[in-house]
Every structure is written in structure tokens, then in C-alpha cells.
Design an enzyme around this catalytic site. Structure first.
Site, PDB file in Angstrom:
ATOM      1  N   HIS A   1       0.454  -1.010  -0.075  1.00 32.29           N
ATOM      2  CA  HIS A   1       0.260  -0.158  -0.262  1.00 32.29           C
ATOM      3  C   HIS A   1       1.127   1.287   0.166  1.00 32.29           C
ATOM      4  CE1 HIS A   1       0.284   0.737   4.470  1.00 32.29           C
ATOM      5  NE2 HIS A   1      -0.391  -0.108   4.516  1.00 32.29           N
TER       6      HIS A   1
ATOM      7  N   ASP B   1       5.996   0.573   6.827  1.00 31.46           N
ATOM      8  CA  ASP B   1       4.409   0.325   6.699  1.00 31.46           C
ATOM      9  C   ASP B   1       4.285   1.675   6.149  1.00 31.46           C
ATOM     10  OD1 ASP B   1       1.437  -0.161   7.091  1.00 31.46           O
ATOM     11  OD2 ASP B   1       1.393   0.882   8.887  1.00 31.46           O
TER      12      ASP B   1
ATOM     13  N   GLU C   1      -5.358   2.179   2.126  1.00 30.63           N
ATOM     14  CA  GLU C   1      -5.453   0.746   3.251  1.00 30.63           C
ATOM     15  C   GLU C   1      -5.541   1.607   4.386  1.00 30.63           C
ATOM     16  OE1 GLU C   1      -3.312  -2.543   6.374  1.00 30.63           O
ATOM     17  OE2 GLU C   1      -3.486  -0.122   5.584  1.00 30.63           O
TER      18      GLU C   1
ATOM     19  N   ASP D   1       2.757  -6.436   3.053  1.00 34.28           N
ATOM     20  CA  ASP D   1       2.571  -5.595   4.162  1.00 34.28           C
ATOM     21  C   ASP D   1       3.458  -5.858   5.555  1.00 34.28           C
ATOM     22  OD1 ASP D   1       1.952  -2.642   5.706  1.00 34.28           O
ATOM     23  OD2 ASP D   1      -0.661  -3.869   5.618  1.00 34.28           O
TER      24      ASP D   1
HETATM   25 ZN   LIG Z   1       0.397  -1.506   6.289  1.00 34.77          ZN
END
Ligand SMILES: [Zn+2]
Ligand SMILES: [Zn+2]
Lengths: 499, 499
Positions: free
Chosen positions: B294, B306, B340, B368
Site C-alpha cells: 500500500h 508500513d 489501506e 505489508d
Molecule cells: Zn500497512
């Protein structure tokens, strides 16, 4: 947290890489003491007293409860603040509850107050803007209300700054470094303590210093910086190590401009206090064994490791010694110094007020390396100190501290006593995680392990008793070569430094 | 970071304590693949291709350089923000530079914007005031400009909140928990995701949630919270674990009042984009192997782990596959999903727009779980999947990933494809430190080890190629029992949860 030539606490000094270690007095090699092979061996001390000191320290949780009171109940206690004043009252109440006679002695302290603080790396054609995680250094000047915006110049030493000459005029000097382990603190603390003063002389408009840290979650570390008295100042802040890395990466690709806003202010001096307490000696009350910690903390976090833990340890040592059926031979004096962090005013006031007594200070300790587990005993004394102390070490075997450190005892607040050749002793703790939290908002109670604190408290109580009870006293050491307050050497030179 | 019933990424699921593990499909036991005993064994794949994918991934540093561009150059990229829009353009430029055909597809996304945020525990007769280290949850309502001041009520589950009934009216509900390892995330994320909605129904005035963290230096972790569409909202923030501990200790001694100020706001929806890129298959271009990550991140930190790391990995896999002398049998499609973190809008838009194609999606992966080292390969497919894949694992031996995880592959953005029975595969990474940084300002480039990222990138490139080249495809799995978007179970029930 002064950053000059004070004796490096043994607990940190031990971790100095040998190549970078300060020139030390010839150090005795560490020597572990083993418990007596049979229970029949007669120790030089009373087993009953060892039990009465170490047993309660390990089982009652009194030191930890007191640390919780100080950190949760009082919180931050920067010198000159309401928190610091409340801590003085709290300590007085604590000694009273413990049946230990206590009094306060006046100390004039500076009152520096943090204000708004923020910063950002300005956008360029190549990169969008980034917020900076920063914290003003104690003693920093404020920026104008609209902030300071300037180009950043990176240096890694005071020498490199000096070599740049006029080219830093109007710029923000960014002191970067490579601290990665606690032993690096002494190498780089001068960048924070003396970097801003050097930068203002060079005509810089502001300073950013990489935080003195061994771990970071975007966590900036504050600390004191010193300008010439009545000389010019500038806005100076520490950035988190992540932000230092970012600046370094961005500077590799071209000019970087930063905006910083600091709203701190220097208010008039305030009268504050050292807190002093005593258990009078039964035979030689005129001989003083001084145990100490500092009551002030930085204004972020609650000073749990720095130095609430030390305060809790020495208060508990005094409480347990006061409860013994008979007092030790000599007087045990607790000193909770005010303002270790931002100028050592309490330490200087004590050394001045008690100058006439210092020759009768037969041993002094400061616990100021965190509430961690004990690992060794340290000394700074004349010849024969270890031989004198060794027979008293067996009660520390199960605590993991029945051996001598290769490094000398010390403590920033003890340094003004060094010219009077007061012998120092100490209980070293495992400070490997100390600089994860040191001078940050993360120096909070949860970081202190109750078991570790109990063990160090037990070791402090026992070593204090030993110093106050042993038949003879430590020989006095030579006076230090560099008087306290003398100019410190260049920051990137390895050098013993207080914390 | 939705918090409902999405498939737990295998990399995290592996770490679930077995007692607390979600009911899983019967999992094959992990089985390591050893390298062929002699160099003469004929693999099912081309060694030359393995070298052309894994060699550059391990030696060129291209994925890390791209991650640095994304994190330093673009920075935070919360859906609807300028950063997110810049990231879309950046990705398009990247694919173009790589010679990989790319396009964007529209996604409507929410635009929630953080404002001022601060809080404090008010002083009582026993304790001085304490600042709180807090961060608004994505989707939180603002407080009034002067803040919200109310008594705090601590609960540890949604059930406990429900049991309190009307007694929380007008109060700040404090959701505390005991997260200590990554596997706890799934157990407690519901307190953040659904706790505020439950609290507003109970008449509470605000919510504080203990951060979902495995380490803290007073570091609050944000994340999305969900209220009923068009229903009432309240101000909701996460506090650092230290502050949660403080609240818990203070509450043990009496009532605690907190003041919190949140200046966040919900702006109108914005049109944003998924970025999609393709390397056409040479034999069966209609069959699609989808690899994804993402593109959005939270607005604090720079989303390095992230999910910048996932973006860098899948872009690099496509670049290396596009450079092969001949394309793999099937089409490799990269999808960089938008949003996301705050509602899965990109994932839903993709599944809708490509509904007719989903039966031809023969395998899909989302990276992820951070830019950590690879540890295993995971699958979620019908019978015989491991047997099909096993012959392709030897090139992963030296990367440490030539074995199957006992847990199923998945990914929050893949969940809308689950009803179409798309087989999932994945490269698991060692996420043991992921929740130290997750959704914090500390999720920055310095936290990603270039070696680890290179190794995971190599494994992703190879597994993607394997899926696109193997003679047959994975059998399609059963449809999930719980359709995506269905109500999630109680937060304190162990349950697979996306992140
Ligand atoms: Zn994530
Ligand atoms: Zn200190």
C-alpha cells in the site's frame, strides 16, 4: 548534567572502549570476592547487621515505592521549578517519616523554562518538508516568535566548526556524531555543552545537536548547554537521531534549510535547597560518610532513572541504617543535591558551606547512573583502599557486586569536594540502557525494574555501612590535576565527563 | 490499518502464541527445503533466471534507494493528503523509469487531518499534573477548542465497557490492555478500532486507548478507528504505554481527571488513485499474478516499514522481472493500493473494478509486515499448493526463506478478493520489531536494514516469478467463512486481524 571535566562515574567509565578511555590512575584489576568456603569463617563485620540492611532492601520494596511517590506524585523537577520545590518538601517529609534527622540548606539556582518548540526541514525541489523532532537544550535562547529560518551546516567536532570560520555566519550549525554505546557519551557531550557557545562566537544563528542517545523512537534528548556568562546566546536544540540521519542524508544532496521555533526563557534566579539528613555515628560522629544523589531532574519525563533512583537508594540506605540496633561508628550523611542538571549549584553550595568539614569527610558517594542492577564497587582513594574494603564485600556476592571496578568512583556533585581530597566510593550499576532514556520524556517509572532497584539499594546500604563502620578509613587520594570548572578539552577527545 | 476480520498476514500469525491462535485451516507443518545435494540435479526452473532476479536484488541496492526516495523525498502520505498524491506521481515516474507499463485507477478516499493535540492528567491533592503523550486516532472527532476535561474510567475490553452501562456517561473511557508481543496485536486492535464507537454509544465524552506497541520511549501509536457512518463520534486518542501505566497507577489511588485537546478534522472526500503496473505474460497473458503493497501511510513518520518497504519490494520485483530476457508465462501485475490505513478504499475499488478479472487472478500477494528479513513462504490455496511450490524453493535457501509457514498467506488489501477465491501467497518477514515503530513518528528509513530489505526483495522477486512461470497454477481455496466487512468479534477474543 554538566559536561566538563568532572570525574566519570565508574559505572559509565567501565564501558569506555579501552582505546578511547581517558588516561586513568593506575587501576587495580577487578577482583571478585567469593563467599567464605565454610560458614564458620569469622567475618570482620556483623552478619546480623548485613541481614538487617540487605534483607529489608530486597524484600520490602520501600525504595521503589518511594521512587513511585517522587515520579508519579511530584513528577519533573527542574531546578527553580515548582516541581523542584515540591521535591524538597517531599524529601523532608520522607526523612521525617523514616526517623532520620534532616534539614535544608539554601542554594541559588537558575530558572530556565521551556516554551513552544518545533522545527521543520523546508521543502526543496527534490523533497517535501519534514517535521523535526527536537527539544531545546537547557540554557538555550529563544528564537524570535516567528522562528529562525536558516541554512544548515553539518560539523562533527568543535575543531571542524572552528575551521569553517566565517562561513557559518547566520546559519544553523548542526553537530552530528556517532554515539552508539554509553561510553560514547563522554566523547560527544561536549558538542551539546560547548558547541552552542562556540557557534555563537562564530556568528551562527542557531544550533541543532544530534541527541546523545543509545536508542531512539524519534526521541530527542535535552541537557544543559553553557554560554559565556553575560555573553551572547543563541537558540539551541537537540534533534532525535532519526532527524540527524535525515539531515545528513538530505545534506548529501544539496543545501538544506530548517525553520525552528523555540519559546524558552531564562527567568530570575530562585532560592532553592539541598536536603541533608544524618544518622549520627556512635564513636566518631565527627567523621562523615556522605551518600548522595540529585533531587532535581530535567523537565521532561519524571527523572526516574536520572536521578530519582539514586534519591530512593540513598534515602532507603539511611532509613535502614537508622533502624539498626546501634548506629555505625561514623556519621552517615545523606545529601540530595539541588541542580546537578543545570549548573551543579547545589554541589558547589555544599562544598562551600561545609568547607571546614571536608577534611572530616572520610568517604563520599553519589548514585547517579540509573536504577539498574549493581555490578561492582568502585573507589577513588589513596593506596590500600581495596585491601581495606575487600573483607566487607561478601554480603554483595549474591547481589552480583562483590568485585572492584577497574575505574574510579566519582559523581558530578562530588567533584567540588575533590580538591579537599575526599575519598570517593560507589556502587556501579549496569548502565547499558541508561542513555536510551537519559534526559528524555521516556525517563519514567516503568523503565526502572523493581528488582534491580532493590538490589542496588541493598548494595548501597551495605557499602555505606561498611564505610561508616570499618575500623580505619580510606587513605585520601591525590588532589585532581584539573580543578573543577577548568576549561574542558575538545569534545571529540575522549575525556571523562560527568552526567 | 483496518481492524476487522481480514486474514492475518502469515508473518504475524506465525508468532501467535498457539494457545491464543485463531482457528486456522489445517496447516501443513513447516518443511524446509535443502539445496540439491549435487549441482547436477536438474531444477524445474532456470538457474539463469534465479541469478538474474536474486543477484541484482541482493547487490544493486535499488529497492533501498527507492525506499529512501519515497520516505525522504515524499515523506508521510496519509490518504487524501498532498503527500499521498505526490506518492502516486512518484510511483508512476518510477515504473516509467523501470520500463514497466503503469496506469492509475481512481479511488475516493476520506481526508482526515490531524490538528493540535495534547493532554494532561490534572493535579490532585496527592499528585501534581502530568502531561500525556498522546496522538489522535484516524477518524477521531475534535474536542471543543478549549479541550475536553473529564474523569477517566479504565476498562480492558468492550465487554467490560458494556457492563458499566450508564456509569461512563460524560467520562473518558480509557482502554488499557497487555500487548507485549506482535501476536497480541490481533487481540487488542479492536479496542482501538471499535472501542470509540462503543464508548460513544454508552454516552462517553472521549476515549484514550493504550498504544498497540511492543516498545516505547513515550511513543504513541495512531491507527484508524471506525464510527457508524453518519453516527455520533467522539474525540479518541492513543496514549503511550508509559502514560497508560501512569493512568493505571493513579487510578489505583483514586479518581483521575484528564484534559485532552484534539484539533483534528474530517474534510470532504478526495479523489485519489491506485497505481497499477504490468509485465505481460508470454504464454498466458490473461492469467494474472498480482503482487501488491500500500502506497499510503500514516501521517506521522514516513511509513518506511508500513508500507514503504512493501512498495519498494514489489516495484523492484517488477523491474527485475521486466528485465528478464523473456517474460514469465503469466502476467505479473503490481498494485500499489491507496488507503489501506484508513478504510481499505483502494482495495475495494480494485476488487470492484476488476471483478470480471478476478477468476483469472491465479495468485495474489501483499507485502505489508515491514522491511525485515524473509523467513518463510506462505500460501492460502486449495489442496496441493505446497507440492506445487516446493520445487521452486531452492533459490530461497540462502535467503533463509525456503520453507513453508504454518500460517496462511493474506493481506488487508487482498481481503476483498477472497470471495472470488483468489489464491494468496506471501513472503513472510521477521516482524518481531514491527510494532515498535508501527503507526508512529519513528517509522523512518533508519529503521530499515538495507540487507534485510534486499533479501526480502529477492525472495519476493523469485516467488513472483515462480507463480508466473510454474506450469500449473494453485488450486483455488474455499471462499472465506466471514465475508470482508462483516462485524468483527470482540476485541479481546484472539482473532486474525489485518494491519
Ligand atoms: Zn500497512
Ligand atoms: Zn543525573
Amino acid at each position: 548534567m554538566p559536561v566538563s571535566t568532572f570525574v566519570l562515574p565508574a559505572s559509565l567509565a567501565l564501558q569506555l572502549v579501552s582505546g578511547a578511555a581517558p588516561a586513568a590512575k593506575p587501576a587495580s584489576s577487578p577482583a571478585s570476592v567469593k563467599p567464605a568456603a565454610t560458614a564458620k569463617a569469622t567475618p570482620v563485620y556483623s552478619q546480623a547487621v548485613a541481614e538487617k540492611l540487605i534483607g529489608p532492601a530486597l524484600t520490602e520494596g520501600h525504595a521503589y515505592a518511594r521512587l513511585a511517590e517522587l515520579t508519579d506524585g511530584i513528577g519533573p523537577r527542574l531546578s527553580g521549578s515548582e516541581g523542584a520545590a515540591a521535591a524538597v518538601q517531599w524529601a523532608m517529609r520522607g526523612f521525617k517519616a523514616d526517623g532520620v534527622k534532616a534539614w535544608t540548606e539554601p542554594v541559588k539556582v537558575p530558572r530556565w523554562v521551556r516554551g513552544e518548540e518545533r522545527g521543520e526541514v523546508l521543502a526543496t525541489e527534490r523533497t517535501r518538508a519534514h517535521p523535526l523532532s527536537l527539544i531545546a537544550l537547557g540554557g538555550s535562547a529563544p528564537t524570535a516568535p516567528e522562528g529562525l529560518t536558516a541554512e544548515v551546516v553539518e560539523v562533527t567536532s568543535l575543531e571542524q566548526l572552528a575551521a569553517l570560520g566565517d562561513s557559518v555566519k547566520g546559519k544553523i550549525v548542526f553537530f552530528n556524531h556517532t554515539m552508539s554505546v554509553p561510553a560514547d557519551y563522554g566523547r560527544f557531550a561536549g558538542l551539546r555543552g560547548r558547541g552552542p557557545a562556540a557557534a555563537v562566537k562564530a556568528g551562527a544563528a542557531g544550533v541543532l545537536v544530534r541527541s546523545l542517545a543509545t536508542a531512539s523512537l524519534r526521541t530527542p534528548h535535552t541537557g544543559s548547554t553553557r554560554f559565556e556568562p553575560n555573553g551572547p546566546k543563541l537558540p539551541a536544540a537537540a534533534v532525535a537521531t532519526e532527524d540527524a540521519e535525515l539531515l545528513h542524508r538530505l545534506l548529501a544532496n544539496g543545501p538544506v534549510r530548517v525553520k525552528m521555533v523555540l519559546g524558552c526563557s531564562e527567568l530570575p534566579e530562585v532560592e532553592s535547597h539541598n536536603v541533608i539528613a544524618e544518622v549520627k555515628g556512635r564513636e566518631k560522629p565527627q567523621e562523615i560518610v556522605l551518600i548522595s544523589a540529585h533531587l532535581d531532574s530535567w523537565d521532561v519525563g519524571t527523572g526516574a532513572h536520572d536521578d530519582g533512583a539514586g534519591v530512593a537508594m540513598v534515602m532507603e540506605a539511611a532509613r535502614l541504617i537508622a533502624k539498626l540496633p546501634q548506629a555505625p561508628r561514623r556519621t552517615v550523611r545523606v545529601v540530595l543535591f539541588m541542580n546537578e542538571e543545570h549548573g551543579l549549584h547545589g554541589a558547589r553550595a555544599y562544598a562551600e558551606a561545609h568547607a571546614a568539614e571536608l577534611p572530616r569527610h572520610v568517604a563520599a558517594m553519589e548514585m547517579d547512573a540509573g536504577g539498574f542492577k549493581p555490578v561492582a564497587v568502585s573507589l577513588r582513594a589513596g593506596a590500600g583502599g581495596q585491601d581495606l574494603v575487600r573483607p566487607w564485600l561478601p554480603p554483595l556476592v549474591a547481589l552480583g557486586a562483590a568485585n572492584f571496578s577497574a575505574r574510579e568512583a566519582g559523581g558530578a556533585d562530588l567533584s567540588p569536594m575533590a580538591p579537599a581530597r575526599v575519598p570517593f566510593f560507589g556502587v556501579e550499576v549496569d548502565s547499558s540502557r541508561y542513555f536510551d532514556y537519559h534526559h528524555t520524556m521516556a525517563d519514567t517509572l516503568d523503565k526502572v525494574d523493581p528488582q534491580d532497584l532493590a538490589r542496588s539499594t541493598a548494595a548501597v546500604a551495605w557499602m555505606t555501612y561498611a564505610m561508616a563502620e570499618m575500623p580505619t578509613t580510606l587513605a585520601r587520594p591525590e588532589a585532581p590535576a584539573t580543578p573543577p570548572g577548568a576549561p574542558a578539552p575538545a569534545a571529540t577527545q575522549p575525556k571523562a565527563t560527568g552526567h
